[in-house]
Design an enzyme around this catalytic site. Structure first.
Site, PDB file in Angstrom:
ATOM      1  N   ARG A 162       0.859  -1.187   0.000  1.00  0.00           N
ATOM      2  CA  ARG A 162       0.000   0.000   0.000  1.00  0.00           C
ATOM      3  C   ARG A 162       0.889   1.227   0.000  1.00  0.00           C
ATOM      4  O   ARG A 162       1.913   1.251   0.699  1.00  0.00           O
ATOM      5  CB  ARG A 162      -0.859   0.036   1.272  1.00  0.00           C
ATOM      6  N   LYS A 230      -3.308 -11.126  -8.061  1.00  0.00           N
ATOM      7  CA  LYS A 230      -3.174  -9.687  -7.801  1.00  0.00           C
ATOM      8  C   LYS A 230      -4.484  -8.950  -8.116  1.00  0.00           C
ATOM      9  O   LYS A 230      -4.970  -8.137  -7.339  1.00  0.00           O
ATOM     10  CB  LYS A 230      -2.012  -9.129  -8.628  1.00  0.00           C
ATOM     11  N   ASN A 234      -7.115  -6.994  -5.359  1.00  0.00           N
ATOM     12  CA  ASN A 234      -7.545  -5.596  -5.430  1.00  0.00           C
ATOM     13  C   ASN A 234      -9.047  -5.476  -5.693  1.00  0.00           C
ATOM     14  O   ASN A 234      -9.719  -4.628  -5.106  1.00  0.00           O
ATOM     15  CB  ASN A 234      -6.744  -4.835  -6.496  1.00  0.00           C
ATOM     16  N   LYS A 277     -14.239   0.663   6.046  1.00  0.00           N
ATOM     17  CA  LYS A 277     -14.503   2.061   6.413  1.00  0.00           C
ATOM     18  C   LYS A 277     -15.363   2.682   5.317  1.00  0.00           C
ATOM     19  O   LYS A 277     -14.927   2.827   4.167  1.00  0.00           O
ATOM     20  CB  LYS A 277     -13.182   2.840   6.543  1.00  0.00           C
ATOM     21  N   GLY A 283     -10.075   5.205  -4.207  1.00  0.00           N
ATOM     22  CA  GLY A 283      -9.388   5.877  -5.316  1.00  0.00           C
ATOM     23  C   GLY A 283      -7.965   5.373  -5.377  1.00  0.00           C
ATOM     24  O   GLY A 283      -7.674   4.256  -4.945  1.00  0.00           O
ATOM     25  N   CYS A 286      -4.225   2.403  -8.093  1.00  0.00           N
ATOM     26  CA  CYS A 286      -4.317   0.949  -8.276  1.00  0.00           C
ATOM     27  C   CYS A 286      -5.750   0.439  -8.407  1.00  0.00           C
ATOM     28  O   CYS A 286      -6.106  -0.119  -9.441  1.00  0.00           O
ATOM     29  CB  CYS A 286      -3.620   0.244  -7.122  1.00  0.00           C
ATOM     30  N   LYS A 346      -5.724   9.118  -0.141  1.00  0.00           N
ATOM     31  CA  LYS A 346      -5.814   8.560   1.215  1.00  0.00           C
ATOM     32  C   LYS A 346      -4.711   9.232   2.026  1.00  0.00           C
ATOM     33  O   LYS A 346      -3.843   9.911   1.447  1.00  0.00           O
ATOM     34  CB  LYS A 346      -5.651   7.038   1.194  1.00  0.00           C
ATOM     35  N   ARG A 353      -3.610  10.684  -7.603  1.00  0.00           N
ATOM     36  CA  ARG A 353      -4.190   9.940  -8.718  1.00  0.00           C
ATOM     37  C   ARG A 353      -5.468   9.214  -8.264  1.00  0.00           C
ATOM     38  O   ARG A 353      -5.480   8.578  -7.225  1.00  0.00           O
ATOM     39  CB  ARG A 353      -3.180   8.922  -9.256  1.00  0.00           C
TER      40      ARG A 353
HETATM   41  C1  UGA Z   1      -3.866  -0.999  -2.868  1.00  0.00           C
HETATM   42  C2  UGA Z   1      -3.862  -2.351  -2.131  1.00  0.00           C
HETATM   43  O1  UGA Z   1      -4.346  -2.175  -0.801  1.00  0.00           O
HETATM   44  C3  UGA Z   1      -2.464  -2.958  -2.096  1.00  0.00           C
HETATM   45  O2  UGA Z   1      -2.510  -4.246  -1.488  1.00  0.00           O
HETATM   46  C4  UGA Z   1      -1.947  -3.084  -3.526  1.00  0.00           C
HETATM   47  O3  UGA Z   1      -0.637  -3.611  -3.567  1.00  0.00           O
HETATM   48  C5  UGA Z   1      -1.945  -1.711  -4.179  1.00  0.00           C
HETATM   49  O4  UGA Z   1      -3.279  -1.185  -4.176  1.00  0.00           O
HETATM   50  C6  UGA Z   1      -1.437  -1.874  -5.593  1.00  0.00           C
HETATM   51  O5  UGA Z   1      -2.125  -2.497  -6.397  1.00  0.00           O
HETATM   52  O6  UGA Z   1      -0.299  -1.495  -5.863  1.00  0.00           O
HETATM   53  P1  UGA Z   1      -3.253   1.521  -2.229  1.00  0.00           P
HETATM   54  O7  UGA Z   1      -3.801   1.897  -3.561  1.00  0.00           O
HETATM   55  O8  UGA Z   1      -1.967   2.087  -1.794  1.00  0.00           O
HETATM   56  O9  UGA Z   1      -3.094  -0.078  -2.108  1.00  0.00           O
HETATM   57  O10 UGA Z   1      -4.333   1.997  -1.157  1.00  0.00           O
HETATM   58  P2  UGA Z   1      -5.314   1.338  -0.099  1.00  0.00           P
HETATM   59  O11 UGA Z   1      -4.790   1.546   1.249  1.00  0.00           O
HETATM   60  O12 UGA Z   1      -5.685  -0.028  -0.475  1.00  0.00           O
HETATM   61  O13 UGA Z   1      -6.597   2.293  -0.291  1.00  0.00           O
HETATM   62  C7  UGA Z   1      -7.264   2.378  -1.559  1.00  0.00           C
HETATM   63  C8  UGA Z   1      -8.453   3.305  -1.463  1.00  0.00           C
HETATM   64  O14 UGA Z   1      -9.502   2.724  -0.684  1.00  0.00           O
HETATM   65  C9  UGA Z   1      -8.154   4.653  -0.811  1.00  0.00           C
HETATM   66  O15 UGA Z   1      -8.803   5.675  -1.547  1.00  0.00           O
HETATM   67  C10 UGA Z   1      -8.750   4.532   0.577  1.00  0.00           C
HETATM   68  O16 UGA Z   1      -9.132   5.770   1.134  1.00  0.00           O
HETATM   69  C11 UGA Z   1      -9.954   3.648   0.294  1.00  0.00           C
HETATM   70  N1  UGA Z   1     -10.436   2.886   1.467  1.00  0.00           N
HETATM   71  C12 UGA Z   1      -9.645   1.956   2.047  1.00  0.00           C
HETATM   72  C13 UGA Z   1     -11.742   3.080   1.932  1.00  0.00           C
HETATM   73  O17 UGA Z   1     -12.503   3.914   1.402  1.00  0.00           O
HETATM   74  N2  UGA Z   1     -12.181   2.340   2.994  1.00  0.00           N
HETATM   75  C14 UGA Z   1     -11.404   1.397   3.598  1.00  0.00           C
HETATM   76  O18 UGA Z   1     -11.879   0.744   4.560  1.00  0.00           O
HETATM   77  C15 UGA Z   1     -10.098   1.223   3.115  1.00  0.00           C
END
Ligand code: UGA
Length: 457
Positions: A162, A230, A234, A277, A283, A286, A346, A353
């Protein structure tokens, strides 16, 4: 190399390439990072962090003796045991994935390989199903052009990092997936990750080992299964968020609190508490891209993947719900001043992005609002990425609130918890607060005089 240490070349120095390279160098491997971008390489050579990521600067300093940064794979001094492809895989307008950079990397590798020793080429970028085969084919094409032979095999080793916690996730993963048909590739990958699999390293000061962390499984699969794993991971996480967002809407109608409901279901071990959450939706660079890409792949096989499609639909609706709530509270958005708190997709990243803020701000501007924005770290990135949006960039939460008709919280930055909210309402023209992340304490916010609206609570 001795002591089980390997020589590794990594093509691409984005989130995945750079953090993986630093972690592997910290574990004792000899790592060369390759990137065509001269400015990035220059900055990395000077131990300057090129991305906003916890612990990155410290690790750059600590590993400098074992890290090399070069612009061209052909300049590499030590012939590597493993070459990792970690380049960008942007989305095409069609929803498919642009494999240009992966293919370029494969071509470079084909020009570079020598008859022996064995080289393992590892796909770490998130790539459509079948890319391991495609990389293998391109390398063979290049070899045949120069009438050369080489002992190599291609493996798929997807990352699950992440942004914001990429180094932590590299040192302490939930699992490592090694997709390879050739046992020699599996063995070399196991050797590469041995210090992580056995947790034999002393944790970096800035990235401590989590309490109770147990050794991660090393999962061996076919390259195709690894590639699909993968996308499935996601898509599942994105769907889980959309699921709770759908129930947030039901909660609003029946008078329940979605945060309580999420806690109630998350304690069930079969469901788990993560990614429940509710809020403005997912967003980033990824989830949106990968979900579109797997839908695109599904379509190629005549599959419409209704569940994943619905997750996308719910996610789009979440952005609109913010505007609807604002419209219902203010009655007239045209001519009002709206303060947006949070531009990053986040917290703990400056990455904008796929950020929910983009569409919401665009919609507000289209509706004729004046938009003030504030983010603790992502302002420069946002300004650079969306120069066409005419916004007022404020320098604090207080400045954003001052004379605004409403505040929208779109990123759950910790600093927003420590604002003297009891004093903020009085600075606003009307104390309307829409919490797109259910982040602030609703009852206290209402007690401080805000018309406070959450998402499903
Ligand atoms: C995500 C995956 O969690 C990773 O495991 C993966 O390796 C990565 O994509 C990738 O493909 O490279 P990331 O995009 O950094 O990681 O962010 P996340 O922490 O997963 O959050 C993604 C979105 O979901 C954010 O906008 C976050 O605010 C939102 N989110 C997350 C929620 O709205 N509610 C939640 O409970 C969790």
């Amino acid at each position: 190399m001795k002591n089980g240490k390997l020589k590794v070349a990594i093509i691409g120095t984005g989130y995945v390439g750079l953090t993986t390279g630093l972690a592997l160098a910290y574990l004792g491997h000899k790592v060369t990072c390759v990137d065509q971008n001269v400015q990035i390489i220059d900055r990395l050579r000077n131990n300057e962090a090129t991305i906003f990521e916890t612990g990155l600067e410290e690790l750059l300093q600590e590993t400098s003796a074992r890290m090399m940064f070069i612009e061209d794979l052909q300049e590499i001094a030590n012939y590597p045991d493993i070459i990792i492809i970690a380049v960008g895989t942007p989305a095409k307008p069609s929803g498919g994935t642009d494999l240009r950079y992966v293919e370029e990397a494969a071509r470079e590798i084909g020009k570079f390989l020598i008859p022996s020793p064995l080289t393992i080429v590892v796909n770490k970028s998130t790539v459509p199903i079948g890319t391991a085969r495609r990389v293998d084919m391109i390398i063979k094409e290049e070899l045949s052009k120069r009438e050369a032979e080489a002992d190599f095999c291609v493996a798929s080793n997807p990352e699950f990092l992440r942004e914001g916690t990429a180094l932590h996730d590299t040192f302490y993963p939930d699992r490592i997936v090694a997709g390879a048909d050739d046992l020699r590739a599996v063995n070399l990958l196991r050797r590469l990750y041995a210090p992580i699999l056995e947790q034999t390293f002393i944790p970096p000061r800035v990235i401590p080992r989590p309490r109770g962390y147990s050794l991660p499984p090393f999962l061996t699969t076919s390259p195709t299964s690894a590639e699909l794993t993968k996308y499935a991971a996601n898509a599942f996480l994105a769907t889980k968020i959309s699921f709770i967002n759908e129930f947030a809407e039901v909660a609003e109608h029946v008078g329940a609190d979605i945060n309580e409901v999420a806690r109630g279901i998350g304690l069930d071990k079969r469901i788990g508490p993560g990614f429940l959450k509710a809020g403005v939706g997912w967003g980033g660079s990824c989830f949106p891209k990968d979900v579109c890409s797997i839908l695109f792949t599904g379509k190629k096989y005549g599959l419409d993947m209704p569940l994943v499609s619905a997750a996308v639909k719910v996610n789009c609706r979440q952005r609109k719900k913010i505007i609807e709530k604002l419209g219902q509270t203010l009655k007239e958005i045209r001519g009002s001043t709206i303060g947006v708190l949070g531009l990053a997709f986040k917290p703990d990243t400056d990455d904008v992005r796929g950020s929910p803020a983009i569409e919401i701000i665009r919609e507000l501007l289209d509706l004729g609002a004046v938009v003030k924005v504030y983010d603790p770290v992502a302002m420069d990135n946002y300004r650079r990425s969306f120069p066409e949006q005419e916004l007022i960039y404020a320098s604090s939460v207080e400045e954003t609130a001052s004379d605004s008709d409403a505040l929208l919280l779109l990123t759950d930055w910790d600093v927003f918890l420590h604002i003297p909210w009891s004093e903020i309402g009085a600075m606003m023209r009307s104390p309307v607060f829409i919490d797109g992340r259910n982040f602030l304490p609703a009852t206290r916010m209402r007690g401080w005089g805000f018309t406070y609206l959450g998402m499903g609570c």
